[in-house]
Design a protein around this motif. Sequence first.
Motif, PDB file in Angstrom:
ATOM      1  N   ALA A 152       0.821  -1.205   0.000  1.00  0.00           N
ATOM      2  CA  ALA A 152       0.000   0.000   0.000  1.00  0.00           C
ATOM      3  C   ALA A 152       0.855   1.255   0.000  1.00  0.00           C
ATOM      4  O   ALA A 152       0.525   2.250  -0.669  1.00  0.00           O
ATOM      5  N   GLN A 153       1.955   1.235   0.744  1.00  0.00           N
ATOM      6  CA  GLN A 153       2.838   2.399   0.755  1.00  0.00           C
ATOM      7  C   GLN A 153       3.524   2.585  -0.599  1.00  0.00           C
ATOM      8  O   GLN A 153       3.602   3.693  -1.124  1.00  0.00           O
ATOM      9  N   GLN A 154       4.024   1.500  -1.187  1.00  0.00           N
ATOM     10  CA  GLN A 154       4.712   1.634  -2.472  1.00  0.00           C
ATOM     11  C   GLN A 154       3.765   2.154  -3.549  1.00  0.00           C
ATOM     12  O   GLN A 154       4.182   2.886  -4.454  1.00  0.00           O
ATOM     13  N   ALA A 155       2.495   1.815  -3.473  1.00  0.00           N
ATOM     14  CA  ALA A 155       1.522   2.305  -4.442  1.00  0.00           C
ATOM     15  C   ALA A 155       1.281   3.805  -4.302  1.00  0.00           C
ATOM     16  O   ALA A 155       0.699   4.427  -5.202  1.00  0.00           O
ATOM     17  N   ARG A 156       1.749   4.398  -3.195  1.00  0.00           N
ATOM     18  CA  ARG A 156       1.638   5.842  -2.988  1.00  0.00           C
ATOM     19  C   ARG A 156       2.984   6.548  -3.140  1.00  0.00           C
ATOM     20  O   ARG A 156       3.083   7.750  -2.918  1.00  0.00           O
ATOM     21  N   GLN A 157       4.003   5.795  -3.520  1.00  0.00           N
ATOM     22  CA  GLN A 157       5.355   6.332  -3.611  1.00  0.00           C
ATOM     23  C   GLN A 157       5.880   6.239  -5.041  1.00  0.00           C
ATOM     24  O   GLN A 157       5.399   5.436  -5.852  1.00  0.00           O
ATOM     25  N   PHE A 158       6.900   7.044  -5.337  1.00  0.00           N
ATOM     26  CA  PHE A 158       7.600   6.969  -6.618  1.00  0.00           C
ATOM     27  C   PHE A 158       8.154   5.566  -6.785  1.00  0.00           C
ATOM     28  O   PHE A 158       8.747   4.989  -5.864  1.00  0.00           O
ATOM     29  N   GLY A 159       7.961   4.988  -7.981  1.00  0.00           N
ATOM     30  CA  GLY A 159       8.329   3.597  -8.217  1.00  0.00           C
ATOM     31  C   GLY A 159       9.826   3.387  -8.375  1.00  0.00           C
ATOM     32  O   GLY A 159      10.643   4.291  -8.205  1.00  0.00           O
ATOM     33  N   TYR A 160      10.181   2.156  -8.735  1.00  0.00           N
ATOM     34  CA  TYR A 160      11.579   1.737  -8.793  1.00  0.00           C
ATOM     35  C   TYR A 160      12.096   1.809 -10.231  1.00  0.00           C
ATOM     36  O   TYR A 160      11.341   1.783 -11.201  1.00  0.00           O
ATOM     37  N   ASN A 161      13.382   1.938 -10.388  1.00  0.00           N
ATOM     38  CA  ASN A 161      14.084   1.867 -11.679  1.00  0.00           C
ATOM     39  C   ASN A 161      13.395   2.679 -12.773  1.00  0.00           C
ATOM     40  O   ASN A 161      12.897   2.160 -13.780  1.00  0.00           O
ATOM     41  N   CYS A 162      13.407   4.004 -12.571  1.00  0.00           N
ATOM     42  CA  CYS A 162      12.798   4.935 -13.508  1.00  0.00           C
ATOM     43  C   CYS A 162      13.551   4.931 -14.840  1.00  0.00           C
ATOM     44  O   CYS A 162      14.773   4.893 -14.872  1.00  0.00           O
ATOM     45  N   ASP A 163      12.808   4.978 -15.946  1.00  0.00           N
ATOM     46  CA  ASP A 163      13.407   4.931 -17.284  1.00  0.00           C
ATOM     47  C   ASP A 163      13.006   6.160 -18.092  1.00  0.00           C
ATOM     48  O   ASP A 163      13.646   7.199 -18.000  1.00  0.00           O
ATOM     49  N   TYR A 164      11.933   6.079 -18.895  1.00  0.00           N
ATOM     50  CA  TYR A 164      11.552   7.248 -19.695  1.00  0.00           C
ATOM     51  C   TYR A 164      11.248   8.439 -18.795  1.00  0.00           C
ATOM     52  O   TYR A 164      10.711   8.295 -17.700  1.00  0.00           O
ATOM     53  N   LEU A 165      11.556   9.635 -19.309  1.00  0.00           N
ATOM     54  CA  LEU A 165      11.395  10.850 -18.515  1.00  0.00           C
ATOM     55  C   LEU A 165      10.972  12.004 -19.404  1.00  0.00           C
ATOM     56  O   LEU A 165      11.506  12.195 -20.497  1.00  0.00           O
TER      57      LEU A 165
END
Length: 710
Positions: A152-165
């Motif tokens: 539940a916390q991760q679904a409210r947080q910036f995700g992992y291993n960001c790619d396109y920007l």
Amino acid sequence: MTIAPESRPLLPVATTPHYARGKRAAATCYWKCADQCAHPAPNPSANEYFRDVASKALSRRVMLGGMAVAAGAVVIGAEAIGAEPAAASTLAGKGHGYGRGKGLSFGPIETQDWTVDDVVVPEGYEWSTIIRWGDPILPGGHAFDVTRQSPAQQARQFGYNCDYLDILPSNPRHLRSMVETRRGRRGLLVANHEYTNRDIMFDDSYDDATKRAIERAAHGMSVVEVVRRREGGPWDYLRVAPKNRRIHMDTEFTIDGPAAGTDAMRTVEDPTGTKVRGTLNNCAGGTTPWGTVLSGEENWHGYLITSGEDERDARYGIETGSTRYGWELDDPRFDTRNAGYENEKNRFGWVVELDPYDPTAAPVKHTALGRFKHEGANVIIAPDKRVVVYMGDDERFEYVYKFVSKNRMRDGDDRRTRAYNKTLLSEGDLYVAKFQGDSPAGEIDGSGSVPSDGAFDGTGEWLPLVVDGESAVDGMSVEEVLIWTRIAADRVGATKMDRPEDVEPNPFTGNVYVACTNNSQRGSAGREAATEMNPRNANRDGHIVEIVEGDQTSTWFAWNLLIVAGDPSVNDSTYFSGFPADKVSPISCPDNVAFDTDGNLWISTDGQPSAIQKCDGIFRVTLTGRERGNVEQFLSVPRSGEACGPLVDVRDKMVYVNVQHPGDDGSFAEPTSYFPDYLDEGERGPVGSWRGPRPSTVQVYKKHGGRRWW
């Protein structure tokens, strides 16, 4: 407090099986692409090299003459394509009269040894993070604590291993052409989240099922509102804002286009075949002129199990055993051997369109653009206002594709016009590229030696797969072509390329650039040997293809190689369009490409640690005049990290990059990167006593004499 790199604690040096061949982390290959390079490439087709196909034995004169007819003698560079035009390499070298300057002013940095754990930028610039994995962006999200994560916390947080920007203006009415748009002081940051690495995300206090659930919430995409005090200054993200959004494996998507609703798309969970939960392994992408973001589902094959009874699954590399992620233990749809879920595999591998301006709109998977391992999707508007999308299939011996919309884009920024433009990728024609070299076969010997005419170049054809709503592939229906696009491309005889990843048109010239990352299997036993468009056997370093079309709707093109990459100091098979090799920054494994607001090409790399034992980074390449082919490194990312994006704004004098998988060669207990929270040994930081790596979005900007920006 942050400390200088030379003062930072020494990190342990991990050793992995991959290090016998290079310095790329084994964990990156394991989690990101299911070790696809350790397996035979799944393209068994015997497509003939175009030059050797007797029925297509068209001369260079005839090929380009046909191109001229299709293009209506459109001027490319300083010359019109006519009956006997110059080669693509000559055309590309002409001045186009675009841009307002030479781009950012900087002195190229030195390449960094693969063990350096730092973001290195040119003198006169500095960097900071905008947002990191685990930073809260939705109501109820807590400050990141590595010991207290939950799904539940991760679904409210910036995700992992960001790619396109990308960073878009806060209002879609402020969008102009993507090279003219001013980002102002408030914007929307959009990022993909490609994959996870549980070995450095979690300690032993988490049970396996909880780890897997957090990972599913860490995949997908993020939309985050950002603000700054002045243009040209650094951004801060807003922890709670109306347009902030997380897309993850429980987000509902709409499926549209010709394959939507067909039998092959239906499951027991979705008997309509028109909606699906989640998006997988989102790699690169593109931004449309109407302000939506496209995202490519790439190595989705590593998350699903197949029975093996459908031979077509092998063409995509879907395995019959357990997956690395093990999500099939929690959700039956990831094991397509389960009754009712046989078609779940067909619901991934698409281009996704997300509207960051409407947090209530369901993202869309566009079946009209075909199903394969999409690196990304990049848009340009043709002269007749049709939308053209270029795409690469990121695997060895795979293909380059183009989509041309049926309908035409409408001008205007009102809500109705924008809603119409959001339908343009739902219907159109799909093509795959076939290339022809113009040099004698004996001059392409696999060594990378430049042919006697002084360039790797030739012509090509966009072969139709779907045209005017009908299949152009014998024995396959439209929905079959779109769901099993690789097989359709095999049948029409497309050209096998060396991992064609990002494919992006120059917004000023329309020329198209294809990043071919590498292909160590080229020329090996039973595999196609070097061709003029892929001129090296055992190609560890990759190359960049430049395509010149009459206009974007043409089915003929000319092409040349802009760069044959590598470190010229140790590799004599490099080529930089005639620019002196001893004057360029060493570059290897081109991955993403982008253009700054002056029309210069920027390349981000993925694999330099393995190929040339240097950290990955981003590089500027001049495309015209005497400096054509000059490669200058602007930035280097930390150990084991990959430079994703990039986004370059010359007007603001700012560069943005997503730093993906830093420290992937370490573990939770023994990190090999402290990026981005470099703290003194023993100092307690904002994330407690743990100081391991956190994939992050980085901004680089000009120093202002030590003064704060505000």
